[in-house]
Write a protein that holds these residues in place. Sequence first.
Motif, PDB file in Angstrom:
ATOM      1  N   ALA A  98       0.821  -1.213   0.000  1.00  0.00           N
ATOM      2  CA  ALA A  98       0.000   0.000   0.000  1.00  0.00           C
ATOM      3  C   ALA A  98       0.858   1.266   0.000  1.00  0.00           C
ATOM      4  N   LEU A  99       2.173   1.110   0.113  1.00  0.00           N
ATOM      5  CA  LEU A  99       3.050   2.282   0.149  1.00  0.00           C
ATOM      6  C   LEU A  99       2.956   3.055  -1.154  1.00  0.00           C
ATOM      7  N   GLN A 100       2.918   4.373  -1.031  1.00  0.00           N
ATOM      8  CA  GLN A 100       2.935   5.238  -2.211  1.00  0.00           C
ATOM      9  C   GLN A 100       4.348   5.780  -2.390  1.00  0.00           C
ATOM     10  N   PRO A 101       4.901   5.658  -3.591  1.00  0.00           N
ATOM     11  CA  PRO A 101       6.282   6.122  -3.802  1.00  0.00           C
ATOM     12  C   PRO A 101       6.498   7.563  -3.365  1.00  0.00           C
ATOM     13  N   VAL A 102       5.540   8.406  -3.614  1.00  0.00           N
ATOM     14  CA  VAL A 102       5.726   9.820  -3.280  1.00  0.00           C
ATOM     15  C   VAL A 102       5.908  10.012  -1.775  1.00  0.00           C
ATOM     16  N   ASN A 103       5.297   9.157  -0.977  1.00  0.00           N
ATOM     17  CA  ASN A 103       5.419   9.295   0.473  1.00  0.00           C
ATOM     18  C   ASN A 103       6.802   8.883   0.983  1.00  0.00           C
ATOM     19  N   LEU A 104       7.490   8.080   0.191  1.00  0.00           N
ATOM     20  CA  LEU A 104       8.850   7.683   0.571  1.00  0.00           C
ATOM     21  C   LEU A 104       9.901   8.549  -0.129  1.00  0.00           C
ATOM     22  N   GLY A 105       9.465   9.372  -1.037  1.00  0.00           N
ATOM     23  CA  GLY A 105      10.414  10.176  -1.779  1.00  0.00           C
ATOM     24  C   GLY A 105      11.164   9.369  -2.825  1.00  0.00           C
ATOM     25  N   VAL A 106      10.484   8.385  -3.385  1.00  0.00           N
ATOM     26  CA  VAL A 106      11.116   7.534  -4.403  1.00  0.00           C
ATOM     27  C   VAL A 106      10.249   7.533  -5.658  1.00  0.00           C
ATOM     28  N   MET A 107      10.841   6.983  -6.727  1.00  0.00           N
ATOM     29  CA  MET A 107      10.108   6.943  -7.996  1.00  0.00           C
ATOM     30  C   MET A 107       9.272   5.672  -8.121  1.00  0.00           C
ATOM     31  N   GLN A 108       9.754   4.586  -7.496  1.00  0.00           N
ATOM     32  CA  GLN A 108       9.056   3.308  -7.648  1.00  0.00           C
ATOM     33  C   GLN A 108       9.377   2.407  -6.462  1.00  0.00           C
ATOM     34  N   ILE A 109       8.409   1.614  -6.085  1.00  0.00           N
ATOM     35  CA  ILE A 109       8.609   0.620  -5.022  1.00  0.00           C
ATOM     36  C   ILE A 109       8.211  -0.745  -5.568  1.00  0.00           C
ATOM     37  N   ASP A 110       9.091  -1.697  -5.432  1.00  0.00           N
ATOM     38  CA  ASP A 110       8.783  -3.071  -5.853  1.00  0.00           C
ATOM     39  C   ASP A 110       9.060  -4.011  -4.689  1.00  0.00           C
ATOM     40  N   THR A 111       8.201  -4.984  -4.530  1.00  0.00           N
ATOM     41  CA  THR A 111       8.510  -6.034  -3.556  1.00  0.00           C
ATOM     42  C   THR A 111       9.325  -7.103  -4.276  1.00  0.00           C
ATOM     43  N   ARG A 112      10.436  -7.429  -3.697  1.00  0.00           N
ATOM     44  CA  ARG A 112      11.263  -8.475  -4.299  1.00  0.00           C
ATOM     45  C   ARG A 112      10.577  -9.810  -4.071  1.00  0.00           C
ATOM     46  N   PRO A 113      10.371 -10.581  -5.119  1.00  0.00           N
ATOM     47  CA  PRO A 113       9.627 -11.841  -4.951  1.00  0.00           C
ATOM     48  C   PRO A 113      10.459 -12.890  -4.228  1.00  0.00           C
ATOM     49  N   GLY A 114      10.392 -12.861  -2.939  1.00  0.00           N
ATOM     50  CA  GLY A 114      11.127 -13.850  -2.150  1.00  0.00           C
ATOM     51  C   GLY A 114      10.987 -13.533  -0.681  1.00  0.00           C
ATOM     52  N   ILE A 115      10.720 -14.518   0.117  1.00  0.00           N
ATOM     53  CA  ILE A 115      10.622 -14.353   1.572  1.00  0.00           C
ATOM     54  C   ILE A 115      11.443 -15.464   2.210  1.00  0.00           C
ATOM     55  N   ASP A 116      12.208 -15.108   3.221  1.00  0.00           N
ATOM     56  CA  ASP A 116      13.000 -16.107   3.948  1.00  0.00           C
ATOM     57  C   ASP A 116      12.372 -16.331   5.317  1.00  0.00           C
ATOM     58  N   TRP A 117      12.219 -17.561   5.683  1.00  0.00           N
ATOM     59  CA  TRP A 117      11.729 -17.898   7.034  1.00  0.00           C
ATOM     60  C   TRP A 117      12.854 -18.560   7.818  1.00  0.00           C
ATOM     61  N   GLN A 118      12.959 -18.186   9.060  1.00  0.00           N
ATOM     62  CA  GLN A 118      13.916 -18.829   9.957  1.00  0.00           C
ATOM     63  C   GLN A 118      13.206 -19.126  11.266  1.00  0.00           C
ATOM     64  N   VAL A 119      13.462 -20.300  11.818  1.00  0.00           N
ATOM     65  CA  VAL A 119      12.794 -20.692  13.067  1.00  0.00           C
ATOM     66  C   VAL A 119      13.829 -21.218  14.051  1.00  0.00           C
ATOM     67  N   ASP A 120      13.489 -21.134  15.320  1.00  0.00           N
ATOM     68  CA  ASP A 120      14.385 -21.661  16.354  1.00  0.00           C
ATOM     69  C   ASP A 120      13.546 -21.984  17.584  1.00  0.00           C
ATOM     70  N   ASP A 121      14.160 -22.701  18.523  1.00  0.00           N
ATOM     71  CA  ASP A 121      13.442 -23.034  19.747  1.00  0.00           C
ATOM     72  C   ASP A 121      13.872 -22.090  20.856  1.00  0.00           C
ATOM     73  N   GLY A 122      13.290 -22.300  22.005  1.00  0.00           N
ATOM     74  CA  GLY A 122      13.564 -21.469  23.170  1.00  0.00           C
ATOM     75  C   GLY A 122      12.510 -21.772  24.202  1.00  0.00           C
ATOM     76  N   GLU A 123      12.219 -20.812  25.043  1.00  0.00           N
ATOM     77  CA  GLU A 123      11.158 -21.023  26.024  1.00  0.00           C
ATOM     78  C   GLU A 123       9.854 -21.369  25.304  1.00  0.00           C
ATOM     79  N   THR A 124       9.626 -20.705  24.169  1.00  0.00           N
ATOM     80  CA  THR A 124       8.583 -21.087  23.218  1.00  0.00           C
ATOM     81  C   THR A 124       9.178 -20.908  21.827  1.00  0.00           C
ATOM     82  N   PRO A 125       8.600 -21.532  20.803  1.00  0.00           N
ATOM     83  CA  PRO A 125       9.178 -21.401  19.453  1.00  0.00           C
ATOM     84  C   PRO A 125       9.166 -19.945  18.976  1.00  0.00           C
ATOM     85  N   VAL A 126      10.182 -19.583  18.183  1.00  0.00           N
ATOM     86  CA  VAL A 126      10.271 -18.229  17.629  1.00  0.00           C
ATOM     87  C   VAL A 126      10.516 -18.336  16.125  1.00  0.00           C
TER      88      VAL A 126
END
Lengths: 148, 108
Positions: A98-126
């Motif tokens: 929903a970001l508008q480029p003008v509000n960030l002072g940029v010409m264009q915003i693209d989401t890079r197609p890729g998400i990394d997930w990382q998990v670990d244990d602890g007192e509860t999972p994170v």
Amino acid sequence: MTTAFVSIQAAIVAALAQAPALAGGRVFANRVRAVAQQYDAYLVVRTDQAAATETVLGFNDWQTVYAIEAYARASTAGADPVAVVDALLADVWARVNALQPVNLGVMQIDTRPGIDWQVDDGETPVACAVLRIVCTHRTPCNSLEPTP
Amino acid sequence: MSITPFAALESRVNNAVFARLSNALVSIDGGQAVGGIFDDAYALATVGAMGMATSGPNVLVAAAVVPANPHGLPVQINSAAYVIVGSEPDGVGSTRLVLERSTEAAAP
């Protein structure tokens, strides 16, 4: 002087923290120390890398990558850590798109197609999910200040 | 040479350790409370560039009090509720139970 890279990052942080704030308003830029254990979710925006892609009439066109890290912990044992961060990730994705480029002072915003997930244990999972956005913006060749 | 004297010595040492050094009452799956050595030190989970603050609750108990398949069983330690997510026998009479905090109310 504030460079364009820092001012754009600050605008992204502000957009994520804007009401209704994501992660309870715990949105940080370039944080280097983990948030206290009492908090179940938070976001960190990092400047990942920048590359000048073109020089036109005394201006550099940049593509700057910002990483948005979404951290979340389960409230109890045995939870699926990816599911724990899922709602926050969805909220971040929606807010970023929903970001508008003008509000960030940029010409264009693209989401890079890729998400990394990382998990670990602890007192509860994170878990942490990292997505990246690419901002195309312009600075004068003799400066890194944002172009008005 | 018989190994029995060593086994007996091992048992005596373990009994002495839990009798003298236990810092918690541990009840596994609603069973009778026994002494254990509980630890819940700060830990940094390795997620993201920064990590996430957490802790690593675990308790050392006599191997004899641990059921055959302890994973997933509830544990009450000093009135706090946990779940067993790991069981690490040391091979000489003790077992370290790796725990996660549970939101289920602990029995009084």
